[in-house]
Design a protein around this motif. Structure first.
Motif, PDB file in Angstrom:
ATOM      1  N   TYR A   1       0.769  -1.083  -0.166  1.00 11.47           N
ATOM      2  CA  TYR A   1       0.096  -0.026  -0.276  1.00 11.47           C
ATOM      3  C   TYR A   1       1.077   1.439   0.077  1.00 11.47           C
ATOM      4  N   ARG A   2       1.707   1.443   1.061  1.00 13.57           N
ATOM      5  CA  ARG A   2       3.230   2.414   0.623  1.00 13.57           C
ATOM      6  C   ARG A   2       3.575   2.555  -0.949  1.00 13.57           C
ATOM      7  N   ALA A   3       3.781   1.876  -1.620  1.00 15.05           N
ATOM      8  CA  ALA A   3       4.517   1.600  -2.657  1.00 15.05           C
ATOM      9  C   ALA A   3       3.608   2.300  -3.307  1.00 15.05           C
ATOM     10  N   LEU A   4       2.301   1.983  -3.377  1.00 15.42           N
ATOM     11  CA  LEU A   4       1.234   2.144  -4.331  1.00 15.42           C
ATOM     12  C   LEU A   4       1.029   4.173  -3.910  1.00 15.42           C
ATOM     13  N   THR A   5       1.237   4.316  -3.100  1.00 14.97           N
ATOM     14  CA  THR A   5       1.109   5.231  -2.336  1.00 14.97           C
ATOM     15  C   THR A   5       1.771   6.269  -2.217  1.00 14.97           C
ATOM     16  N   TYR A   6       3.157   5.796  -2.831  1.00  9.17           N
ATOM     17  CA  TYR A   6       4.542   7.034  -2.981  1.00  9.17           C
ATOM     18  C   TYR A   6       4.153   6.869  -4.730  1.00  9.17           C
TER      19      TYR A   6
ATOM     20  N   GLN B   1       1.646  12.673  -9.085  1.00  8.59           N
ATOM     21  CA  GLN B   1       0.496  13.342  -8.793  1.00  8.59           C
ATOM     22  C   GLN B   1      -0.763  12.971  -8.798  1.00  8.59           C
ATOM     23  N   LEU B   2      -1.146  12.620  -8.530  1.00  6.46           N
ATOM     24  CA  LEU B   2      -2.262  11.529  -8.758  1.00  6.46           C
ATOM     25  C   LEU B   2      -3.923  12.073  -7.705  1.00  6.46           C
ATOM     26  N   GLU B   3      -4.783  12.084  -7.807  1.00  2.00           N
ATOM     27  CA  GLU B   3      -5.751  13.095  -6.669  1.00  2.00           C
ATOM     28  C   GLU B   3      -6.160  11.193  -5.182  1.00  2.00           C
ATOM     29  N   LEU B   4      -5.705  11.522  -4.666  1.00  4.16           N
ATOM     30  CA  LEU B   4      -5.581  10.456  -3.531  1.00  4.16           C
ATOM     31  C   LEU B   4      -7.126   9.918  -3.299  1.00  4.16           C
ATOM     32  N   ASN B   5      -7.342  10.556  -3.606  1.00  2.00           N
ATOM     33  CA  ASN B   5      -9.681   9.919  -3.479  1.00  2.00           C
ATOM     34  C   ASN B   5     -10.083   9.564  -4.902  1.00  2.00           C
ATOM     35  N   GLU B   6      -9.214   8.589  -5.609  1.00  2.00           N
ATOM     36  CA  GLU B   6      -9.968   8.834  -7.086  1.00  2.00           C
ATOM     37  C   GLU B   6      -9.460   7.148  -7.242  1.00  2.00           C
ATOM     38  N   GLU B   7     -10.268   6.495  -6.855  1.00  2.00           N
ATOM     39  CA  GLU B   7     -10.354   4.870  -6.898  1.00  2.00           C
ATOM     40  C   GLU B   7      -9.981   4.747  -8.446  1.00  2.00           C
TER      41      GLU B   7
ATOM     42  N   LEU C   1      -6.683   2.992  -8.981  1.00  2.00           N
ATOM     43  CA  LEU C   1      -6.611   1.377  -9.504  1.00  2.00           C
ATOM     44  C   LEU C   1      -5.866   0.509 -10.846  1.00  2.00           C
ATOM     45  N   ASP C   2      -5.957   2.412 -11.625  1.00  2.00           N
ATOM     46  CA  ASP C   2      -5.334   1.956 -13.242  1.00  2.00           C
ATOM     47  C   ASP C   2      -3.963   1.877 -13.191  1.00  2.00           C
ATOM     48  N   THR C   3      -3.392   2.659 -11.918  1.00  2.00           N
ATOM     49  CA  THR C   3      -2.129   3.338 -11.976  1.00  2.00           C
ATOM     50  C   THR C   3      -1.623   1.501 -11.229  1.00  2.00           C
ATOM     51  N   LEU C   4      -2.170   0.753 -10.439  1.00  2.00           N
ATOM     52  CA  LEU C   4      -1.987  -0.282  -9.145  1.00  2.00           C
ATOM     53  C   LEU C   4      -0.995  -1.357 -10.287  1.00  2.00           C
ATOM     54  N   LEU C   5      -2.367  -1.409 -11.240  1.00  2.00           N
ATOM     55  CA  LEU C   5      -2.889  -2.381 -12.816  1.00  2.00           C
ATOM     56  C   LEU C   5      -1.361  -2.543 -13.398  1.00  2.00           C
ATOM     57  N   SER C   6      -1.474  -1.074 -13.576  1.00  2.00           N
ATOM     58  CA  SER C   6       0.949  -1.451 -14.581  1.00  2.00           C
ATOM     59  C   SER C   6       1.628  -0.861 -13.477  1.00  2.00           C
ATOM     60  N   THR C   7       1.568  -1.136 -12.286  1.00  2.00           N
ATOM     61  CA  THR C   7       2.685  -1.000 -11.391  1.00  2.00           C
ATOM     62  C   THR C   7       3.066  -2.716 -10.897  1.00  2.00           C
ATOM     63  N   ASP C   8       4.363  -2.444 -11.032  1.00  2.00           N
ATOM     64  CA  ASP C   8       4.759  -3.683 -10.194  1.00  2.00           C
ATOM     65  C   ASP C   8       5.321  -4.025  -9.181  1.00  2.00           C
ATOM     66  N   ILE C   9       5.061  -4.282  -7.724  1.00  2.00           N
ATOM     67  CA  ILE C   9       5.773  -3.953  -7.325  1.00  2.00           C
ATOM     68  C   ILE C   9       5.961  -5.947  -5.680  1.00  2.00           C
ATOM     69  N   LYS C  10       7.358  -5.675  -6.464  1.00  2.00           N
ATOM     70  CA  LYS C  10       7.930  -7.000  -5.271  1.00  2.00           C
ATOM     71  C   LYS C  10       8.889  -6.593  -4.219  1.00  2.00           C
ATOM     72  N   LEU C  11       8.670  -7.732  -3.436  1.00  2.00           N
ATOM     73  CA  LEU C  11       9.450  -7.742  -2.228  1.00  2.00           C
ATOM     74  C   LEU C  11      10.333  -9.051  -1.967  1.00  2.00           C
ATOM     75  N   LEU C  12      12.038  -8.797  -1.551  1.00  2.00           N
ATOM     76  CA  LEU C  12      12.681  -9.481  -2.040  1.00  2.00           C
ATOM     77  C   LEU C  12      13.279  -8.964  -0.361  1.00  2.00           C
ATOM     78  N   PRO C  13      13.457 -10.327   0.047  1.00  2.00           N
ATOM     79  CA  PRO C  13      14.100 -10.262   1.462  1.00  2.00           C
ATOM     80  C   PRO C  13      15.518 -10.158   0.845  1.00  2.00           C
TER      81      PRO C  13
END
Ligand code: C5P
Length: 222
Positions: free
Chosen positions: A38-43, A49-55, A59-71
């Motif tokens: 959730y933090r990565a998407l927020t960043y 400069q997205l409007e944080l109230n615009e669901e 979502l569109d941004t998230l769908l084209s976003t790769d988030i990896k958690l690596l140990p």
């Protein structure tokens, strides 16, 4: 030996990630910090400069976003579109906006889908707000960590000073309380103890003591 799913939920700064990491290490399980997603998407939303109230835009941004958690031996690293954002997602700007991004049901649905995909084989320790209630409702071990706002703010304050970050205790208290309020009051998957979660109040416990209690639960079920 059975590879369990372990869910660790609780309010902000309750020490979830600290103990989750140690438990995962002891069991050679994967640790998944869902708050980091959730933090990565927020960043990314702030940078773009997205409007944080615009669901839908989020979502569109998230769908084209790769988030990896690596140990790594320095702890978990977070990669956003193949860039290391481990430190960037911990700034107070991200911290103070992440709960707004996390309100949106469509964003949550996609996050939960990704989180569940990490856990299909078991052998995971996942921390967040809705892991025991929504992400891994079948988890064999569910823990809900609690501590007073004062205690949590003081821990975060000490941690900041050790890292050499400027810090204001009263402000930390307000920010933690505000984040808990938004997280607890949202309509979809609010911060809430699952009915079958074991509550651990960490206020007067050390980190090894909390780890010990969780390991005891694990050994009952393994
Ligand atoms: O765990 P952390 O404090 O990094 O989480 C940041 C924020 O992400 C939370 O305050 C909450 O708004 C959101 N979150 C969530 N559901 C999760 C994990 C985090 O809504 N499972």
């Amino acid at each position: 030996k059975k590879r369990l799913s372990i869910a660790i939920d609780g309010p902000a700064a309750a020490g979830k990630s600290t103990v989750a990491k140690i438990v995962a290490e002891k069991l050679s399980y994967v640790y998944i910090d869902t708050g980091a997603m959730y933090r990565a998407l927020t960043y990314k939303a702030i940078v773009n400069q997205l409007e944080l109230n615009e669901e839908v835009a989020l979502l569109d941004t998230l769908l084209s976003t790769d988030i990896k958690l690596l140990p790594s031996n320095k702890g978990q690293l977070v990669y956003l579109d193949n860039k290391d954002v481990t430190n960037e997602i911990r700034t107070s700007e991200v911290t103070n906006n992440v709960s707004i991004v996390s309100i949106h049901p469509k964003v949550r649905r996609e996050m939960v889908r990704r989180q569940q995909a990490f856990a299909t084989e078991g052998g995971v320790v996942m921390d967040g707000r809705d892991i025991g209630t929504h992400v891994l409702p079948e988890a064999e071990v569910k823990v809900f960590l609690l501590a007073s706002v004062e205690e949590r703010a003081e821990r975060r304050y000490t941690e900041n000073l050790q890292k050499g970050f400027p810090s204001d205790l009263e402000k930390l208290k307000e920010e933690i309380a505000r984040r808990d309020k938004i997280d607890s009051e949202r309509d979809v998957a609010p911060l809430k103890k699952a009915d079958d979660a074991i509550e651990i109040d960490t206020t007067s416990l050390t980190i090894p003591e909390v780890v010990e209690k969780i390991m005891a639960l694990v050994h009952e079920r393994i």
